[in-house]
Design a protein around this motif. Structure first.
Motif, mmCIF file in Angstrom:
data_model
loop_
_atom_site.group_PDB
_atom_site.id
_atom_site.type_symbol
_atom_site.label_atom_id
_atom_site.label_comp_id
_atom_site.label_asym_id
_atom_site.label_seq_id
_atom_site.Cartn_x
_atom_site.Cartn_y
_atom_site.Cartn_z
ATOM 1 N N MET A 246 0.818 -1.208 0.000
ATOM 2 C CA MET A 246 0.000 0.000 0.000
ATOM 3 C C MET A 246 0.855 1.264 0.000
ATOM 4 S SD MET A 246 -3.054 1.107 2.628
ATOM 5 C CE MET A 246 -1.970 1.358 4.046
ATOM 6 N N SER A 247 1.877 1.286 0.876
ATOM 7 C CA SER A 247 2.734 2.469 0.957
ATOM 8 C C SER A 247 3.475 2.711 -0.349
ATOM 9 C CB SER A 247 3.729 2.323 2.112
ATOM 10 O OG SER A 247 3.067 2.351 3.353
ATOM 11 N N ASP A 248 3.961 1.635 -0.977
ATOM 12 C CA ASP A 248 4.705 1.804 -2.227
ATOM 13 C C ASP A 248 3.798 2.320 -3.336
ATOM 14 O OD1 ASP A 248 7.313 1.547 -3.446
ATOM 15 O OD2 ASP A 248 6.443 -0.029 -4.686
ATOM 16 N N LEU A 249 2.543 1.866 -3.364
ATOM 17 C CA LEU A 249 1.569 2.353 -4.347
ATOM 18 C C LEU A 249 1.367 3.861 -4.184
ATOM 19 C CD1 LEU A 249 -0.589 1.669 -6.527
ATOM 20 C CD2 LEU A 249 -2.192 1.293 -4.628
ATOM 21 N N VAL A 250 1.239 4.307 -2.948
ATOM 22 C CA VAL A 250 1.058 5.735 -2.687
ATOM 23 C C VAL A 250 2.325 6.505 -3.030
ATOM 24 C CG1 VAL A 250 0.666 7.451 -0.864
ATOM 25 C CG2 VAL A 250 -0.735 5.374 -0.960
ATOM 26 N N ARG A 251 3.481 5.953 -2.679
ATOM 27 C CA ARG A 251 4.742 6.630 -2.994
ATOM 28 C C ARG A 251 4.888 6.879 -4.491
ATOM 29 N NH1 ARG A 251 9.360 5.522 -5.068
ATOM 30 N NH2 ARG A 251 8.784 3.326 -5.341
ATOM 31 N N VAL A 252 4.638 5.852 -5.301
ATOM 32 C CA VAL A 252 4.746 6.007 -6.758
ATOM 33 C C VAL A 252 3.737 7.036 -7.262
ATOM 34 C CG1 VAL A 252 4.486 4.837 -8.971
ATOM 35 C CG2 VAL A 252 5.713 3.708 -7.109
ATOM 36 N N ALA A 253 2.531 7.026 -6.697
ATOM 37 C CA ALA A 253 1.520 8.011 -7.106
ATOM 38 C C ALA A 253 1.959 9.430 -6.763
ATOM 39 C CB ALA A 253 0.185 7.691 -6.431
ATOM 40 N N VAL A 254 2.587 9.614 -5.615
ATOM 41 C CA VAL A 254 3.098 10.936 -5.231
ATOM 42 C C VAL A 254 4.139 11.405 -6.232
ATOM 43 C CG1 VAL A 254 4.483 12.172 -3.512
ATOM 44 C CG2 VAL A 254 2.615 10.681 -2.772
ATOM 45 N N TYR A 255 5.094 10.541 -6.552
ATOM 46 C CA TYR A 255 6.160 10.923 -7.475
ATOM 47 C C TYR A 255 5.625 11.181 -8.882
ATOM 48 C CZ TYR A 255 10.133 10.621 -4.409
ATOM 49 O OH TYR A 255 11.048 10.892 -3.422
ATOM 50 N N THR A 256 4.696 10.365 -9.323
ATOM 51 C CA THR A 256 4.111 10.553 -10.652
ATOM 52 C C THR A 256 3.402 11.894 -10.742
ATOM 53 O OG1 THR A 256 3.856 8.157 -10.925
ATOM 54 C CG2 THR A 256 2.533 9.577 -12.349
ATOM 55 N N HIS A 257 2.665 12.244 -9.692
ATOM 56 C CA HIS A 257 1.942 13.517 -9.670
ATOM 57 C C HIS A 257 2.917 14.693 -9.645
ATOM 58 C CE1 HIS A 257 -1.759 15.860 -8.720
ATOM 59 N NE2 HIS A 257 -0.869 16.700 -8.229
ATOM 60 N N PHE A 258 3.918 14.628 -8.799
ATOM 61 C CA PHE A 258 4.921 15.687 -8.734
ATOM 62 C C PHE A 258 5.602 15.872 -10.095
ATOM 63 C CE2 PHE A 258 5.795 16.279 -4.031
ATOM 64 C CZ PHE A 258 5.888 17.663 -4.089
ATOM 65 N N THR B 262 2.991 17.485 -12.623
ATOM 66 C CA THR B 262 2.362 18.779 -12.365
ATOM 67 C C THR B 262 3.281 19.808 -11.707
ATOM 68 O OG1 THR B 262 1.595 18.232 -10.121
ATOM 69 C CG2 THR B 262 0.202 17.539 -11.977
ATOM 70 N N GLY B 263 4.328 19.352 -11.044
ATOM 71 C CA GLY B 263 5.168 20.252 -10.275
ATOM 72 C C GLY B 263 4.650 20.518 -8.880
ATOM 73 N N HIS B 264 3.518 19.920 -8.521
ATOM 74 C CA HIS B 264 2.886 20.172 -7.227
ATOM 75 C C HIS B 264 2.672 18.864 -6.470
ATOM 76 C CE1 HIS B 264 2.111 24.210 -8.634
ATOM 77 N NE2 HIS B 264 1.507 23.717 -9.699
ATOM 78 N N ALA B 265 2.600 18.969 -5.145
ATOM 79 C CA ALA B 265 2.301 17.795 -4.327
ATOM 80 C C ALA B 265 0.822 17.446 -4.432
ATOM 81 C CB ALA B 265 2.656 18.072 -2.872
ATOM 82 N N PRO B 266 0.492 16.175 -4.532
ATOM 83 C CA PRO B 266 -0.921 15.783 -4.560
ATOM 84 C C PRO B 266 -1.536 15.861 -3.172
ATOM 85 C CG PRO B 266 0.469 13.842 -4.568
ATOM 86 C CD PRO B 266 1.398 15.017 -4.649
ATOM 87 N N ALA B 267 -2.805 16.209 -3.119
ATOM 88 C CA ALA B 267 -3.566 16.147 -1.876
ATOM 89 C C ALA B 267 -3.986 14.701 -1.618
ATOM 90 C CB ALA B 267 -4.794 17.044 -1.961
ATOM 91 N N ALA B 268 -4.367 14.418 -0.385
ATOM 92 C CA ALA B 268 -4.777 13.059 -0.036
ATOM 93 C C ALA B 268 -5.944 12.587 -0.894
ATOM 94 C CB ALA B 268 -5.134 12.986 1.445
ATOM 95 N N ALA B 269 -6.883 13.496 -1.208
ATOM 96 C CA ALA B 269 -8.027 13.111 -2.036
ATOM 97 C C ALA B 269 -7.587 12.716 -3.438
ATOM 98 C CB ALA B 269 -9.033 14.258 -2.098
ATOM 99 N N GLU B 270 -6.604 13.417 -3.970
ATOM 100 C CA GLU B 270 -6.091 13.065 -5.301
ATOM 101 C C GLU B 270 -5.400 11.711 -5.271
ATOM 102 O OE1 GLU B 270 -4.847 17.106 -7.522
ATOM 103 O OE2 GLU B 270 -3.957 16.876 -5.525
ATOM 104 N N GLU C 229 -8.834 3.995 0.111
ATOM 105 C CA GLU C 229 -9.656 4.866 0.934
ATOM 106 C C GLU C 229 -8.796 6.002 1.496
ATOM 107 O OE1 GLU C 229 -12.922 4.810 1.413
ATOM 108 O OE2 GLU C 229 -13.026 3.113 0.015
ATOM 109 N N PRO C 230 -9.369 7.195 1.702
ATOM 110 C CA PRO C 230 -8.587 8.317 2.246
ATOM 111 C C PRO C 230 -7.859 7.972 3.540
ATOM 112 C CG PRO C 230 -10.701 9.095 1.434
ATOM 113 C CD PRO C 230 -10.744 7.604 1.343
ATOM 114 N N ALA C 231 -8.495 7.210 4.416
ATOM 115 C CA ALA C 231 -7.841 6.835 5.671
ATOM 116 C C ALA C 231 -6.597 5.990 5.419
ATOM 117 C CB ALA C 231 -8.816 6.083 6.572
ATOM 118 N N ASP C 232 -6.676 5.101 4.416
ATOM 119 C CA ASP C 232 -5.523 4.268 4.081
ATOM 120 C C ASP C 232 -4.412 5.109 3.458
ATOM 121 O OD1 ASP C 232 -6.657 1.922 5.026
ATOM 122 O OD2 ASP C 232 -7.643 1.505 3.113
ATOM 123 N N VAL C 233 -4.782 6.118 2.675
ATOM 124 C CA VAL C 233 -3.778 7.024 2.103
ATOM 125 C C VAL C 233 -3.041 7.746 3.221
ATOM 126 C CG1 VAL C 233 -3.454 9.158 0.785
ATOM 127 C CG2 VAL C 233 -4.919 7.337 -0.115
#
Length: 216
Positions: A1-13, A16-24, A32-36
């Motif tokens: 789960m953490s690695d999935l979120v990590r890759v999503a953070v880097y892909t978004h950055f 876009t040049g910006h950090a993703p919000a938890a909802a994104e 789920e937002p709580a899991d993020v």
């Protein structure tokens, strides 16, 4: 789960040049937002991200806050987390063969800009000064990154230090070698951060030796 979120953070950055919000991140990963939020906390604990109050401050080499550098690609503008991270971005992103790194000398406010690519270091007589030894960076990582800066010369470094204990000074070519391979693989699933011994070996390989870098 953490690695999935990590890759999503880097892909978004990267895109876009910006950090993703938890909802994104929830929308991008299907979690789920709580899991993020749990994943972000775990990634902060493992030093894969810098997270404060569920907001992503840094995903090295990207930053969501200005720390003295802007990095302009073909279609995207990023905050560079520090001199090291700013020079690393074209090495991390295949779609960006080079970027324009811009900053000002902290001592005299002279503007500087370089086209930084993957083939060779940029020309220039400027120097980088790192204030915090490698082993202490994560004591306060934002402070450490904010004090990895580029100066006109050693004279400007001395002026800026104003009697404080100096850190480590390197030329642009050494900074470029440091940045070139440090983040290799960070955009991919399964990335694992270097342990201190492998980090020290990398520093030694690019020409950074001595107690400041955790090696002889």
């Amino acid at each position: 789960m953490s690695d999935l979120v990590r890759v999503a953070v880097y892909t978004h950055f990267a895109r876009t040049g910006h950090a993703p919000a938890a909802a994104e991140l929830s929308a991008d990963t299907g979690l789920e937002p709580a899991d993020v939020r749990l994943a972000l906390a775990a990634l902060h604990e493992s030093r894969d991200l810098v997270v404060e109050r569920d907001e992503i401050v840094m995903a090295h080499p990207f930053s969501s806050i200005p720390l003295g550098f802007s990095v302009m690609g073909a279609k995207t503008l990023w905050w560079g987390g520090c001199a090291w991270d700013s020079f690393a971005i074209p090495h991390l992103l295949d779609a960006e063969p080079d970027v324009l790194v811009a900053t000002r000398c902290p001592a005299c406010d002279t503007p500087h800009a370089w086209v930084v690519g993957r083939q060779a270091p940029p020309a220039g007589d400027q120097v980088a000064h790192f204030l915090t030894p490698a082993a202490r960076v994560w004591d306060d990582v934002v402070h450490a990154c904010a004090n990895q800066r580029l100066f006109c010369s050693n004279r400007c470094v001395d002026t800026w230090l104003d009697g404080r204990q100096p850190g480590y000074v390197m030329d642009l070519a050494t900074l470029w070698r440091l940045a070139r391979g440090w983040y290799a693989g960070r955009m991919e699933p399964g990335y694992v951060r270097r342990e201190p011994a492998t980090a020290a070996a990398y520093f030694h390989e690019v020409g950074l030796r001595g107690p400041f870098w955790g090696s002889r």
